[in-house]
Design a protein around this motif. Sequence first.
Motif, PDB file in Angstrom:
ATOM      1  N   TRP A  34       0.849  -1.198   0.000  1.00  0.00           N
ATOM      2  CA  TRP A  34       0.000   0.000   0.000  1.00  0.00           C
ATOM      3  C   TRP A  34       0.880   1.243   0.000  1.00  0.00           C
ATOM      4  N   ASN A  35       0.590   2.170  -0.888  1.00  0.00           N
ATOM      5  CA  ASN A  35       1.325   3.443  -0.973  1.00  0.00           C
ATOM      6  C   ASN A  35       2.844   3.238  -1.018  1.00  0.00           C
ATOM      7  N   GLY A  36       3.289   2.242  -1.768  1.00  0.00           N
ATOM      8  CA  GLY A  36       4.716   2.007  -1.944  1.00  0.00           C
ATOM      9  C   GLY A  36       5.388   1.227  -0.830  1.00  0.00           C
ATOM     10  N   GLY A  37       4.646   0.839   0.198  1.00  0.00           N
ATOM     11  CA  GLY A  37       5.220   0.070   1.295  1.00  0.00           C
ATOM     12  C   GLY A  37       4.671  -1.344   1.325  1.00  0.00           C
ATOM     13  N   ARG A  38       5.442  -2.261   1.862  1.00  0.00           N
ATOM     14  CA  ARG A  38       5.010  -3.653   2.027  1.00  0.00           C
ATOM     15  C   ARG A  38       4.825  -3.894   3.526  1.00  0.00           C
ATOM     16  N   TYR A  39       3.631  -4.337   3.907  1.00  0.00           N
ATOM     17  CA  TYR A  39       3.287  -4.506   5.314  1.00  0.00           C
ATOM     18  C   TYR A  39       2.941  -5.964   5.583  1.00  0.00           C
ATOM     19  N   GLU A  40       3.612  -6.547   6.567  1.00  0.00           N
ATOM     20  CA  GLU A  40       3.419  -7.952   6.916  1.00  0.00           C
ATOM     21  C   GLU A  40       2.886  -8.065   8.339  1.00  0.00           C
ATOM     22  N   VAL A  41       1.846  -8.873   8.484  1.00  0.00           N
ATOM     23  CA  VAL A  41       1.209  -9.090   9.781  1.00  0.00           C
ATOM     24  C   VAL A  41       1.151 -10.595  10.032  1.00  0.00           C
ATOM     25  N   LEU A  42       1.513 -11.010  11.230  1.00  0.00           N
ATOM     26  CA  LEU A  42       1.458 -12.410  11.616  1.00  0.00           C
ATOM     27  C   LEU A  42       0.226 -12.645  12.482  1.00  0.00           C
ATOM     28  N   VAL A  43      -0.560 -13.662  12.157  1.00  0.00           N
ATOM     29  CA  VAL A  43      -1.711 -14.034  12.984  1.00  0.00           C
ATOM     30  C   VAL A  43      -1.171 -14.847  14.154  1.00  0.00           C
ATOM     31  N   THR A  44      -1.455 -14.407  15.371  1.00  0.00           N
ATOM     32  CA  THR A  44      -0.977 -15.088  16.581  1.00  0.00           C
ATOM     33  C   THR A  44      -2.150 -15.667  17.362  1.00  0.00           C
ATOM     34  N   ARG A  45      -1.836 -16.390  18.397  1.00  0.00           N
ATOM     35  CA  ARG A  45      -2.868 -17.006  19.235  1.00  0.00           C
ATOM     36  C   ARG A  45      -3.761 -15.955  19.899  1.00  0.00           C
ATOM     37  N   ASP A  46      -3.159 -14.823  20.251  1.00  0.00           N
ATOM     38  CA  ASP A  46      -3.900 -13.781  20.971  1.00  0.00           C
ATOM     39  C   ASP A  46      -4.334 -12.617  20.095  1.00  0.00           C
ATOM     40  N   GLY A  47      -4.059 -12.685  18.799  1.00  0.00           N
ATOM     41  CA  GLY A  47      -4.433 -11.587  17.915  1.00  0.00           C
ATOM     42  C   GLY A  47      -3.512 -11.520  16.719  1.00  0.00           C
ATOM     43  N   PHE A  48      -2.696 -10.450  16.677  1.00  0.00           N
ATOM     44  CA  PHE A  48      -1.828 -10.212  15.532  1.00  0.00           C
ATOM     45  C   PHE A  48      -0.530  -9.582  16.000  1.00  0.00           C
ATOM     46  N   GLU A  49       0.508  -9.725  15.170  1.00  0.00           N
ATOM     47  CA  GLU A  49       1.786  -9.073  15.449  1.00  0.00           C
ATOM     48  C   GLU A  49       2.183  -8.273  14.219  1.00  0.00           C
ATOM     49  N   PHE A  50       2.558  -7.026  14.450  1.00  0.00           N
ATOM     50  CA  PHE A  50       2.999  -6.148  13.377  1.00  0.00           C
ATOM     51  C   PHE A  50       4.221  -5.388  13.861  1.00  0.00           C
ATOM     52  N   GLU A  51       5.301  -5.478  13.099  1.00  0.00           N
ATOM     53  CA  GLU A  51       6.561  -4.820  13.445  1.00  0.00           C
ATOM     54  C   GLU A  51       7.000  -5.134  14.871  1.00  0.00           C
ATOM     55  N   GLY A  52       6.817  -6.412  15.260  1.00  0.00           N
ATOM     56  CA  GLY A  52       7.275  -6.873  16.568  1.00  0.00           C
ATOM     57  C   GLY A  52       6.370  -6.518  17.734  1.00  0.00           C
ATOM     58  N   ARG A  53       5.229  -5.891  17.469  1.00  0.00           N
ATOM     59  CA  ARG A  53       4.315  -5.486  18.547  1.00  0.00           C
ATOM     60  C   ARG A  53       2.996  -6.231  18.418  1.00  0.00           C
ATOM     61  N   PRO A  54       2.408  -6.624  19.552  1.00  0.00           N
ATOM     62  CA  PRO A  54       1.114  -7.314  19.506  1.00  0.00           C
ATOM     63  C   PRO A  54      -0.043  -6.333  19.339  1.00  0.00           C
ATOM     64  N   TYR A  55      -1.059  -6.775  18.619  1.00  0.00           N
ATOM     65  CA  TYR A  55      -2.289  -5.998  18.424  1.00  0.00           C
ATOM     66  C   TYR A  55      -3.471  -6.946  18.562  1.00  0.00           C
ATOM     67  N   LYS A  56      -4.574  -6.441  19.048  1.00  0.00           N
ATOM     68  CA  LYS A  56      -5.787  -7.245  19.197  1.00  0.00           C
ATOM     69  C   LYS A  56      -6.607  -7.289  17.919  1.00  0.00           C
ATOM     70  N   SER A  57      -6.407  -6.315  17.011  1.00  0.00           N
ATOM     71  CA  SER A  57      -7.235  -6.279  15.806  1.00  0.00           C
ATOM     72  C   SER A  57      -6.444  -5.822  14.586  1.00  0.00           C
TER      73      SER A  57
END
Length: 86
Positions: A34-57
């Motif tokens: 998106w907008n020239g950037g590549r963004y990767e999100v990992l689905v985890t047991r408790d939610g998601f991880e993006f750039e090494g930080r946990p997120y609920k949504s």
Amino acid sequence: DELAATVNPGHAKKPAPHRKPGIPVVGTQLVRVWNGGRYEVLVTRDGFEFEGRPYKSLTAITKVITGTHWNGPKFFGLRDGKGDAQ
């Protein structure tokens, strides 16, 4: 969890959190360009991880990426324009 229970009978399996329909299984990697950037999100047991930080949504992650409120599952291609799971 089963192996841990045989080694340590006191090991209590943590119940899996409730997942909304259409959310991929744990370990899935979501990728969005998106907008020239590549963004990767990992689905985890408790939610998601993006750039090494946990997120609920995914919506919270999408707000970090775009700077505005978007529907996270739609942004990552998990739902069509009508809100239905793909």
